[in-house]
Scaffold this motif. Structure first.
Motif, PDB file in Angstrom:
ATOM      1  N   CYS A 219      -7.312   3.960   3.021  1.00  0.00           N
ATOM      2  CA  CYS A 219      -5.963   4.436   2.715  1.00  0.00           C
ATOM      3  C   CYS A 219      -5.954   5.283   1.448  1.00  0.00           C
ATOM      4  N   ARG A 220      -6.748   4.911   0.467  1.00  0.00           N
ATOM      5  CA  ARG A 220      -6.797   5.707  -0.755  1.00  0.00           C
ATOM      6  C   ARG A 220      -7.341   7.100  -0.462  1.00  0.00           C
TER       7      ARG A 220
ATOM      8  N   CYS B 257       0.848  -1.189   0.000  1.00  0.00           N
ATOM      9  CA  CYS B 257       0.000   0.000   0.000  1.00  0.00           C
ATOM     10  C   CYS B 257       0.884   1.239   0.000  1.00  0.00           C
ATOM     11  N   HIS B 258       0.577   2.222  -0.830  1.00  0.00           N
ATOM     12  CA  HIS B 258       1.392   3.421  -0.928  1.00  0.00           C
ATOM     13  C   HIS B 258       1.114   4.412   0.191  1.00  0.00           C
ATOM     14  N   GLN B 259       0.155   4.095   1.041  1.00  0.00           N
ATOM     15  CA  GLN B 259      -0.132   4.966   2.177  1.00  0.00           C
ATOM     16  C   GLN B 259       0.411   4.396   3.486  1.00  0.00           C
ATOM     17  N   CYS B 260       0.051   3.149   3.801  1.00  0.00           N
ATOM     18  CA  CYS B 260       0.433   2.573   5.093  1.00  0.00           C
ATOM     19  C   CYS B 260       1.577   1.565   4.972  1.00  0.00           C
TER      20      CYS B 260
ATOM     21  N   ALA C  41      -4.658   9.124   1.588  1.00  0.00           N
ATOM     22  CA  ALA C  41      -3.546   9.590   0.758  1.00  0.00           C
ATOM     23  C   ALA C  41      -3.991  10.736  -0.142  1.00  0.00           C
TER      24      ALA C  41
ATOM     25  N   TYR D 198      -3.507   1.135  -3.150  1.00  0.00           N
ATOM     26  CA  TYR D 198      -3.725   1.138  -1.706  1.00  0.00           C
ATOM     27  C   TYR D 198      -4.395  -0.160  -1.265  1.00  0.00           C
ATOM     28  N   CYS D 199      -4.272  -0.444   0.019  1.00  0.00           N
ATOM     29  CA  CYS D 199      -4.824  -1.687   0.548  1.00  0.00           C
ATOM     30  C   CYS D 199      -6.312  -1.575   0.850  1.00  0.00           C
TER      31      CYS D 199
ATOM     32  N   CYS E 285      -5.319   4.144  -7.597  1.00  0.00           N
ATOM     33  CA  CYS E 285      -5.649   5.557  -7.766  1.00  0.00           C
ATOM     34  C   CYS E 285      -6.456   5.682  -9.052  1.00  0.00           C
TER      35      CYS E 285
ATOM     36  N   PRO F 192      -4.866  -4.698  -4.355  1.00  0.00           N
ATOM     37  CA  PRO F 192      -4.838  -3.251  -4.149  1.00  0.00           C
ATOM     38  C   PRO F 192      -5.983  -2.519  -4.835  1.00  0.00           C
TER      39      PRO F 192
ATOM     40  N   HIS G 191      -3.558  -0.010   8.419  1.00  0.00           N
ATOM     41  CA  HIS G 191      -4.197   0.748   7.343  1.00  0.00           C
ATOM     42  C   HIS G 191      -5.408   1.513   7.836  1.00  0.00           C
TER      43      HIS G 191
END
Length: 814
Positions: free
Chosen positions: A295-296, A269-272, A299, A290-291, A282, A279, A540
């Motif tokens: 999280c999406r 995940c690109h956040q957590c 972010a 993101y997971c 975006c 995933p 997350h």
């Protein structure tokens, strides 16, 4: 890629070379970061921005329907071969490359749900079924998804009700961040959590710690009471982090797509930073994923809505540039202005460090008056060459707020002028590209940047974007400050990853997956033989309610919509444990990278001086600890010790006068390389299910290595470890255990009796004895492995739980 790509570095080098001597002198004399940024900004013309965008085409992030179709086709191929894990990875790539309104997106979701079903990931399978239906899955195929949904629900007690319970439990687990602690209680006087732009930050200091200051060490942590080995002494959460693209480490059969290895950006995940098999992409670019919806949304709210249009340029500029800009975007103008204000004693967010700890730490003293300049001689990234005045933020502890990040020292003069110029021009170009991409970030739209920053002379820059006032160049100046800080204060985030499909023996390696900045961890000073160990974990964001609109349609969280801020805690956190007993008055230390068990003294000091600007005088360096590579060599004739030339050239000579055999260093290096090649080839044979051929090649390599390498040489350990894996694959448990015990001896010699490396190797040995049906040896090794893993990772880590399960089973047999 921490630094910008080579093409951009060369471009900036040319700009630096074209400066006049007076301009270089002027730039080198600048002591204010605002002025450094302004200078870089003044050097940029539109052609520079265009050049960055041009070379960024090598890092495409736009949606690509043809690429999505190819990924789905490759996923179908892996699915037919029953390689469901690889199929999921390819379908996920298709999901991320497919545009929001395309049929390809629904097809990729549907196909991924089928692969997830075969992996027994029923909750994720149901989520993908819903996504496929919500994104226009063809009507004539919907019956397949409905049948799959019914099959999934059969695996939950009470059907849909059981699924909802499972979702609630998953959400609760995601929100529990600091659950893996021992009896250590957080200091009630320390700031345990603060809300920051919708992000719940958390830092918990043990009650037995105090934050101190000295001119030589800067801010640092000191034990005020005895701390037992294994105790959690600090919990900290990253203020921000960025994944490192292209870092693999997974099994080969899962990770190749036309020769390209799936890296961390695909798996995490690109956040957590949490690992995810399904995933959520975006909606504006093909890179970020993101997971979860939470999280999406988080972010997007904090940083990605502004990063998304310039994602390719950010990839070109490198991880450090992206992280620096991300920190500035997340903080916003309000927090930045607060950080730039003079520190006052009455400020409730900061505490003047006044404690005297003990006579053993007499250099740490209260700040009560203006101090005189002193030379720095500490191994601290927070140390400075002059002592601060009372109102200097470096004399304060700011808890886990943005203030702690902002007031980390940027070491402006520690960077070479050309390096400062590279940072300045890179950040200034990204700032201009961001300005061209759209209106200012919401967090920087509150007017007031001019309250703190005087409008300096601006360059003949590209035309101002809508809403971008000149004083908003403060955003670029703050991002530059963070980029300079990160050279000394960035923290590599590493996780263990499975690297082979060997069911009998776990095969893992430590993989660096991200770069982060931690508010409180950054206070810790360096030691080449630290008294702490770090353990990272992720959590997350959880959406409190399903993301449904009034008509039951999904609510967009991408470029076309703005969602409400998310306040649930998420991201990467770190636990710092005492790796040995710590007495009152001792400083809490961790390793910045160069470790006495892995690197010789001169190399450690060189690296620390280059990156952190200090000469290390820790205990290991003062005692000259750190064996050289020649320590584990022996004479090829009489097996006696050898002495090699200091400069690494010339000859290695047996020290026994009765022998005197010698061999050239070049010949020795050639032999070492030959053994390494055989080891790599043997591992390749293992991964292609040819263990018998692998064993024969390893036996030849062991015979070659034994001529000039002691059993304690790290390469001997790697050979033994590979041999153990090969034997276990063939079911030859006694031979596998014998080889792994050889590897254990090597690990113990290299890393020490109490090292985490030894704990992991003993864990593998326990697995071997258990799978081979040797209960007595297994129980003996389990107790040793448990002690070391508990010491470094805590009593609740997965390895400890597996050891406990093995022990319970074996005791039942005995």
């Amino acid at each position: 890629m921490d630094l910008p790509c080579v093409e951009w570095q060369k471009h900036v080098e040319q700009k630096w070379s074209r400066l006049t001597p007076d301009e270089k002198k002027c730039f080198s004399s600048l002591l204010d970061i605002d002025e450094v940024f302004d200078f870089g900004l003044s050097q940029i013309i539109q052609e520079d921005v265009d050049f960055l965008s041009g070379i960024s085409k090598d890092y495409p992030v736009q949606k690509d329907l043809e690429r999505a179709a190819r990924c789905r086709k490759e996923g179908n191929s892996r699915f037919k071969a029953r390689d469901y894990t690889a199929a999921v990875l390819h379908y996920s790539q298709g999901v991320c490359h497919a545009s929001l309104s395309s049929e390809q997106l629904s097809l990729c979701y549907a196909n991924r749900s089928a692969a997830l079903f075969h992996l027994h990931r029923y909750r994720e399978c149901l989520e993908d079924i819903d996504r496929a239906l919500n994104h226009g899955y063809p009507s004539h195929l919907k019956h397949k998804l409905q049948d799959r949904r019914a099959q999934c629900l059969n695996h939950f007690p009470n059907g849909t009700e059981g699924l909802n319970t499972a979702k609630q439990e998953a959400g609760h687990q995601a929100e529990v961040v600091c659950s893996r602690t021992n009896s250590t209680k957080p200091n009630p006087k320390s700031p345990n959590s603060q809300q920051q732009n919708g992000s719940a930050l958390g830092s918990c200091l043990s009650a037995g710690l105090s934050v101190c200051f000295s001119p030589e060490k800067g801010r640092h942590l000191v034990a005020t009471t005895g701390i037992a080995a294994g105790e959690v002494i600090l919990e900290d959460r990253a203020y921000s982090c960025v994944l490192i693209p292209g870092m693999g480490g997974g099994r080969r059969e899962e990770t190749e797509e036309a020769g390209r290895v799936f890296g961390t950006e695909v798996r995490h995940c690109h956040q957590c930073l949490g690992e995810t098999v399904s995933p959520v992409p975006c909606e504006g670019c093909s890179y970020a994923r993101y997971c979860s919806e939470g999280c999406r949304r988080g972010a997007w709210e904090w940083h990605h809505r502004w990063e998304c249009p310039i994602g390719a340029e950010l990839s070109t500029a490198g991880v450090m540039s992206q992280l620096a800009l991300r920190v500035a975007l997340k903080a916003g103008v309000k927090e930045v202005l607060k950080a730039r204000e003079p520190i006052r004693d009455a400020d409730n967010d900061s505490k003047l460090i006044r404690e005297k700890i003990s006579s053993k730490n007499s250099s740490s003293k209260p700040i009560t008056e203006k101090m005189r300049p002193k030379k720095k001689n500490s191994g601290s990234s927070d140390a400075t060459s002059t002592e601060p005045e009372v109102n200097d933020p470096s004399a304060y502890y700011h808890g886990d707020s943005y203030l702690s990040v902002y007031h980390l020292l940027p070491h402006l003069n520690g960077h070479a002028p050309s390096q400062r110029f590279l940072c300045s021009v890179t950040i200034a170009t990204l700032y201009l590209r961001l300005r061209q991409a759209g209106p200012p970030p919401v967090s920087w739209e509150r007017g007031g940047a001019s309250e703190s920053r005087k409008c300096s002379k601006q360059s003949q820059a590209p035309e101002e974007g809508e809403g971008w006032a000149p004083e908003l160049s403060l955003l670029g100046s703050v991002a530059l400050r963070h980029m300079l800080q990160l050279r000394c204060n960035a923290q590599a985030v590493s996780l263990l990853r499975d690297t082979g499909d060997f069911t009998a023996v776990q095969s893992t390696q430590e993989v660096r997956i991200a770069t982060a900045i931690f508010p409180t961890l950054s206070i810790l000073n360096h030691s080449c033989c630290p008294n702490t160990s770090l353990n990272f974990r992720t959590s997350h964001l959880v959406s409190p309610q399903p993301d449904q609109g009034s008509a039951g349609e999904p609510v967009s969280t991408g470029p076309e919509a703005c969602s409400a801020p998310v306040s649930v805690s998420a991201g990467v956190a770190v636990s710092i444990r005492a790796s040995r007993d710590i007495c009152p008055g001792q400083e809490i230390l961790h390793c910045y990278g160069p470790h006495s068990s892995r690197m010789v003294l001169c190399e450690r000091r060189r690296l620390l001086q280059e990156q952190y600007h200090f000469l290390c005088i820790c205990q290991a360096c003062s005692l000259g600890q750190g064996e050289g590579p020649d320590t584990h060599l022996h004479c090829g004739k009489c097996k006696g010790p050898v002495k090699c030339s200091v400069d690494g050239a010339g000859w290695c000579v047996c020290v026994r006068s009765s022998c005197g055999h010698r061999v050239s260093r070049s010949e020795l290096d050639l032999r070492l390389q030959e053994v390494k090649v055989h080891l790599e080839q043997a591992v390749d044979l293992l991964e292609t299910d040819r263990p018998d051929q692998s064993v024969r090649l390893l036996q030849r390599a062991v015979s070659q290595a034994g001529v000039f390498l002691k059993d304690t040489h790290f390469l001997q350990g790697q050979l033994a470890d590979a041999m153990a894996r090969a034997y276990s694959t063939m079911g030859e448990w006694r031979g596998a255990a014998s080889q792994l015990e050889r590897s254990v001896l090597t690990i113990r010699s290299q890393y020490g009796e109490d090292s985490i490396e030894l704990g992991r190797q003993l864990f593998k040995l326990a697995q071997l004895h258990f799978n081979g049906g040797f209960p007595a040896p297994a129980l003996s090794v389990i107790s040793r492995a448990r002690r070391l893993l508990s010491l470094h990772c805590g009593p609740h880590c997965p390895e400890i739980q597996e050891l406990q399960a093995m022990e319970d089973c074996l005791q039942g047999v005995l």
